[in-house]
Design an enzyme around this catalytic site. Structure first.
Site, PDB file in Angstrom:
ATOM      1  CG  ASN A  62      -1.964  -1.161   1.097  1.00 33.51           C
ATOM      2  OD1 ASN A  62      -2.625  -1.341   0.078  1.00 33.51           O
ATOM      3  ND2 ASN A  62      -2.009  -1.984   2.130  1.00 33.51           N
ATOM      4  CD  GLU A  84      10.009  -2.119  12.778  1.00 36.40           C
ATOM      5  OE1 GLU A  84      10.824  -2.745  13.511  1.00 36.40           O
ATOM      6  OE2 GLU A  84       8.780  -2.153  12.948  1.00 36.40           O
TER       7      GLU A  84
END
Ligand code: DQA
Length: 147
Positions: A12, A99
């Protein structure tokens, strides 16, 4: 050391700028890529910036990074919260792993508070918007001794 950072984006994130802009902002992934390339260049590093909606593709890029990259920066999207397979792949990579989450995942639904990827990540940046990618590049440059 190759001097290349793999910047991997999960599902996405191709819709960045159009998808829930109140959460993720109006910048597109192409804007983020351009800023990432510039930030890395200023540190004498280069970036391979990639996005896929497919878990297996992200895993294949992590395997490729074992040979081709000095560091990985990853925004795994929703796979953050579900993917043992991406965690296992990251555990085969020896360099620094950062991350990144554009939103503050700790301020949102409870299910976003758990990250499989954090079990491997050397650092986590969340809630700094797309600037998080650039902060992660700065961190990787420092860890690699490039700044
Ligand atoms: C995200 C946070 C995830 O929980 C979500 O599924 C995403 C994007 C972020 O960048 O804030 O797709 O990783």
């Amino acid at each position: 050391m190759t001097g290349t950072i793999y910047v991997l984006n999960g599902p996405n994130l191709n819709l960045l700028g159009k998808r829930q802009p109140e959460i993720y902002g109006r910048e597109t992934l192409a804007d983020v890529e351009a800023a990432a390339v510039e930030t890395a260049k200023a540190k004498g590093l280069s970036v391979r910036f990639l996005q896929s909606n497919a878990e297996h593709q992200l895993i294949d890029w992590i395997h490729e990074a074992r040979e081709e990259a000095s560091a990985i920066i990853i925004n795994p999207g929703a796979y953050t919260h579900t993917s043992v397979a991406i965690l296992d792949a990251l555990n085969t990579f020896e360099g620094p792993v950062m991350e990144v989450h554009i939103s503050n995942v700790h301020k949102r639904e409870e299910f976003r508070r758990h990250s499989y990827v954090s079990l491997r990540a050397d650092g986590v940046i969340a809630g700094c918007g797309t600037q998080g990618y650039l902060l992660a590049i700065e961190r990787v440059a420092r860890v690699l001794g490039a700044s």
